[in-house]
Write a protein that holds these residues in place. Structure first.
Motif, PDB file in Angstrom:
ATOM      1  N   LEU A  58       0.912  -1.078   0.069  1.00 36.83           N
ATOM      2  CA  LEU A  58      -0.105   0.025   0.206  1.00 36.83           C
ATOM      3  C   LEU A  58       1.026   1.163  -0.045  1.00 36.83           C
ATOM      4  O   LEU A  58       1.676   1.435   0.915  1.00 36.83           O
ATOM      5  CB  LEU A  58      -0.875   0.034   1.451  1.00 36.83           C
ATOM      6  CG  LEU A  58      -1.864   1.315   1.354  1.00 36.83           C
ATOM      7  CD1 LEU A  58      -2.794   1.090   0.357  1.00 36.83           C
ATOM      8  CD2 LEU A  58      -2.468   1.147   2.829  1.00 36.83           C
ATOM      9  N   MET A  59       0.748   1.894  -0.901  1.00 37.76           N
ATOM     10  CA  MET A  59       1.657   3.142  -1.181  1.00 37.76           C
ATOM     11  C   MET A  59       1.036   4.632  -0.724  1.00 37.76           C
ATOM     12  O   MET A  59       1.581   5.428  -0.251  1.00 37.76           O
ATOM     13  CB  MET A  59       2.097   3.286  -2.572  1.00 37.76           C
ATOM     14  CG  MET A  59       2.818   2.054  -2.984  1.00 37.76           C
ATOM     15  SD  MET A  59       4.123   1.735  -2.064  1.00 37.76           S
ATOM     16  CE  MET A  59       5.552   2.896  -2.495  1.00 37.76           C
ATOM     17  N   SER A  60      -0.198   4.251  -1.072  1.00 32.02           N
ATOM     18  CA  SER A  60      -1.287   5.827  -0.576  1.00 32.02           C
ATOM     19  C   SER A  60      -2.342   5.386  -0.185  1.00 32.02           C
ATOM     20  O   SER A  60      -3.113   4.449  -0.734  1.00 32.02           O
ATOM     21  CB  SER A  60      -1.159   6.870  -1.387  1.00 32.02           C
ATOM     22  OG  SER A  60      -1.581   6.625  -2.740  1.00 32.02           O
ATOM     23  N   PHE A  89      -2.082   0.596  -4.667  1.00 32.11           N
ATOM     24  CA  PHE A  89      -0.971  -0.331  -4.336  1.00 32.11           C
ATOM     25  C   PHE A  89       0.192  -0.749  -5.482  1.00 32.11           C
ATOM     26  O   PHE A  89      -0.351  -0.189  -6.510  1.00 32.11           O
ATOM     27  CB  PHE A  89      -1.463  -1.759  -4.263  1.00 32.11           C
ATOM     28  CG  PHE A  89      -2.271  -1.869  -2.673  1.00 32.11           C
ATOM     29  CD1 PHE A  89      -1.810  -2.384  -1.795  1.00 32.11           C
ATOM     30  CD2 PHE A  89      -3.831  -1.581  -2.875  1.00 32.11           C
ATOM     31  CE1 PHE A  89      -2.566  -2.687  -0.819  1.00 32.11           C
ATOM     32  CE2 PHE A  89      -4.629  -1.656  -1.690  1.00 32.11           C
ATOM     33  CZ  PHE A  89      -3.990  -2.148  -0.545  1.00 32.11           C
ATOM     34  N   HIS A  90       1.303  -0.803  -5.124  1.00 26.49           N
ATOM     35  CA  HIS A  90       2.304  -1.157  -6.095  1.00 26.49           C
ATOM     36  C   HIS A  90       3.050  -2.686  -5.766  1.00 26.49           C
ATOM     37  O   HIS A  90       3.083  -3.006  -4.598  1.00 26.49           O
ATOM     38  CB  HIS A  90       3.618  -0.014  -5.900  1.00 26.49           C
ATOM     39  CG  HIS A  90       4.671  -0.408  -6.870  1.00 26.49           C
ATOM     40  ND1 HIS A  90       5.844  -0.925  -6.383  1.00 26.49           N
ATOM     41  CD2 HIS A  90       4.720   0.178  -8.021  1.00 26.49           C
ATOM     42  CE1 HIS A  90       6.575  -1.142  -7.555  1.00 26.49           C
ATOM     43  NE2 HIS A  90       6.164  -0.428  -8.621  1.00 26.49           N
ATOM     44  N   GLY A  91       3.448  -3.378  -6.775  1.00 27.97           N
ATOM     45  CA  GLY A  91       4.007  -4.608  -6.855  1.00 27.97           C
ATOM     46  C   GLY A  91       4.339  -5.193  -8.291  1.00 27.97           C
ATOM     47  O   GLY A  91       3.853  -4.595  -9.118  1.00 27.97           O
ATOM     48  N   VAL A  92       5.228  -6.149  -8.190  1.00 24.59           N
ATOM     49  CA  VAL A  92       5.608  -6.799  -9.520  1.00 24.59           C
ATOM     50  C   VAL A  92       5.398  -8.216  -9.248  1.00 24.59           C
ATOM     51  O   VAL A  92       6.197  -8.751  -8.393  1.00 24.59           O
ATOM     52  CB  VAL A  92       6.883  -6.627 -10.057  1.00 24.59           C
ATOM     53  CG1 VAL A  92       7.370  -7.127 -11.090  1.00 24.59           C
ATOM     54  CG2 VAL A  92       7.125  -4.958 -10.296  1.00 24.59           C
ATOM     55  N   GLY A 144       0.746   0.232 -15.260  1.00 24.55           N
ATOM     56  CA  GLY A 144       1.973  -0.589 -14.886  1.00 24.55           C
ATOM     57  C   GLY A 144       1.894  -1.299 -13.760  1.00 24.55           C
ATOM     58  O   GLY A 144       1.173  -2.362 -13.889  1.00 24.55           O
ATOM     59  N   SER A 145       2.733  -1.063 -12.762  1.00 21.20           N
ATOM     60  CA  SER A 145       2.838  -1.841 -11.499  1.00 21.20           C
ATOM     61  C   SER A 145       1.831  -1.275 -10.541  1.00 21.20           C
ATOM     62  O   SER A 145       2.078  -1.699  -9.267  1.00 21.20           O
ATOM     63  CB  SER A 145       4.036  -2.334 -11.221  1.00 21.20           C
ATOM     64  OG  SER A 145       4.874  -0.888 -10.907  1.00 21.20           O
ATOM     65  N   TRP A 146       0.996  -0.439 -11.063  1.00 16.12           N
ATOM     66  CA  TRP A 146       0.325   0.363  -9.887  1.00 16.12           C
ATOM     67  C   TRP A 146      -1.324   0.007 -10.232  1.00 16.12           C
ATOM     68  O   TRP A 146      -1.851  -0.185 -11.337  1.00 16.12           O
ATOM     69  CB  TRP A 146       0.313   1.644 -10.065  1.00 16.12           C
ATOM     70  CG  TRP A 146       1.897   2.410  -9.519  1.00 16.12           C
ATOM     71  CD1 TRP A 146       2.752   2.477 -10.244  1.00 16.12           C
ATOM     72  CD2 TRP A 146       1.814   2.739  -8.401  1.00 16.12           C
ATOM     73  NE1 TRP A 146       3.664   3.126  -9.689  1.00 16.12           N
ATOM     74  CE2 TRP A 146       3.224   3.292  -8.269  1.00 16.12           C
ATOM     75  CE3 TRP A 146       1.340   3.168  -7.234  1.00 16.12           C
ATOM     76  CZ2 TRP A 146       3.807   3.971  -7.352  1.00 16.12           C
ATOM     77  CZ3 TRP A 146       1.727   3.656  -6.100  1.00 16.12           C
ATOM     78  CH2 TRP A 146       3.269   4.180  -6.146  1.00 16.12           C
ATOM     79  N   ASP A 147      -1.867  -0.297  -9.012  1.00 14.23           N
ATOM     80  CA  ASP A 147      -3.350  -0.394  -8.943  1.00 14.23           C
ATOM     81  C   ASP A 147      -3.908   0.491  -7.991  1.00 14.23           C
ATOM     82  O   ASP A 147      -3.854   0.532  -6.741  1.00 14.23           O
ATOM     83  CB  ASP A 147      -3.675  -1.877  -8.750  1.00 14.23           C
ATOM     84  CG  ASP A 147      -5.103  -2.141  -9.166  1.00 14.23           C
ATOM     85  OD1 ASP A 147      -5.876  -1.349  -9.515  1.00 14.23           O
ATOM     86  OD2 ASP A 147      -5.421  -3.548  -9.188  1.00 14.23           O
TER      87      ASP A 147
END
Length: 182
Positions: free
Chosen positions: A13-15, A30-33, A64-67
Motif C-alpha cells: 500500500l503506497m497511499s 498499491f504497487h508491486g511486481v 503498469g505496476s500500480w493498481d
C-alpha cells in the motif's frame, strides 16, 4: 541482448485517503511486481469491482505496476462499519482497515463525550503522578540543609553563650561583682 529482468515485489500500500463531501470516498493505491489486484471488503464481505451494490460503487484503474481503487458510499455509514482495502499478488498481501463512524448517528456525541472524559481522566492522572514523583525533589529544595556550616561558604549563626566576667571592686572588699554579658 535480452529483456530487462523485473525484480519481483510483494504488493504494498503506497497511499490511501478517505474524504466525505456529498458521499464518502476512500482510495487505496498499491504497487508491486507483478501488478497487485485490489479487493474491497465491507464488514467481512467482498465488494465487487466496477459494480454498484445499491449504495456502494467501486472503480479500479491499473497502470503498469500500480493498481488504484476507489470505493464510494452514497449513504451515511452505519456506526462501526469496517472497510478493508487489500492489495495482493503472489508475493504478498497488504491491506488497510478503516472504521467508519457516522457524524449524524445518535451515538456519535456519546462516544465523543466518553473519549473526552477519558482524555481528561488520563491527563489528571498523569499530572498527579508527575507531581508525586517531583514532590521529594521540591521538598529537598525548601528544607534547610542538615549539615549547614560544614564546608559551606555561607556563614552560619553560632548560638551565643553568656560570658562571665569578674570585676573587682576595692581589693580590700571580700565581695566581687559578677556581670553577665552576651
Amino acid at each position: 541482448m535480452g529483456m530487462p529482468h523485473l525484480q519481483l515485489e510483494p504488493a504494498r500500500l503506497m497511499s490511501s485517503f478517505c474524504a466525505v463531501e456529498k458521499t464518502l470516498r476512500c482510495s487505496c493505491s498499491f504497487h508491486g511486481v507483478p501488478t497487485p489486484s485490489v479487493q474491497w471488503w465491507m464488514d467481512g464481505a467482498p465488494v465487487d469491482v466496477n459494480s454498484g451494490h445499491g449504495q456502494l460503487q467501486v472503480t479500479s484503474t491499473t497502470l503498469g505496476s500500480w493498481d488504484n481503487s476507489t470505493l464510494s458510499l452514497l449513504k451515511d455509514p452505519e456506526m462501526g462499519t469496517v472497510l478493508l482495502c487489500e492489495g495482493k499478488n503472489q508475493h504478498g498481501t497488504h491491506g488497510l482497515s478503516i472504521l467508519l463512524m457516522s457524524r449524524r448517528g445518535p451515538l456519535a456525541p456519546q462516544i465523543f463525550l466518553k473519549a473526552l472524559l477519558q482524555g481528561v481522566v488520563y491527563a489528571a492522572t498523569t499530572i498527579t503522578l508527575l507531581f508525586l514523583c517531583l514532590l521529594p525533589f521540591m521538598k529537598r529544595k525548601t528544607e534547610p540543609e542538615a549539615n549547614e556550616g560544614c564546608g559551606d561558604s555561607t556563614p552560619s549563626k553560632v548560638p551565643t553563650v553568656p560570658r562571665i566576667t569578674k570585676t573587682h571592686g576595692d581589693s580590700r572588699s571580700p565581695n566581687s561583682i559578677i556581670n553577665l554579658r552576651s
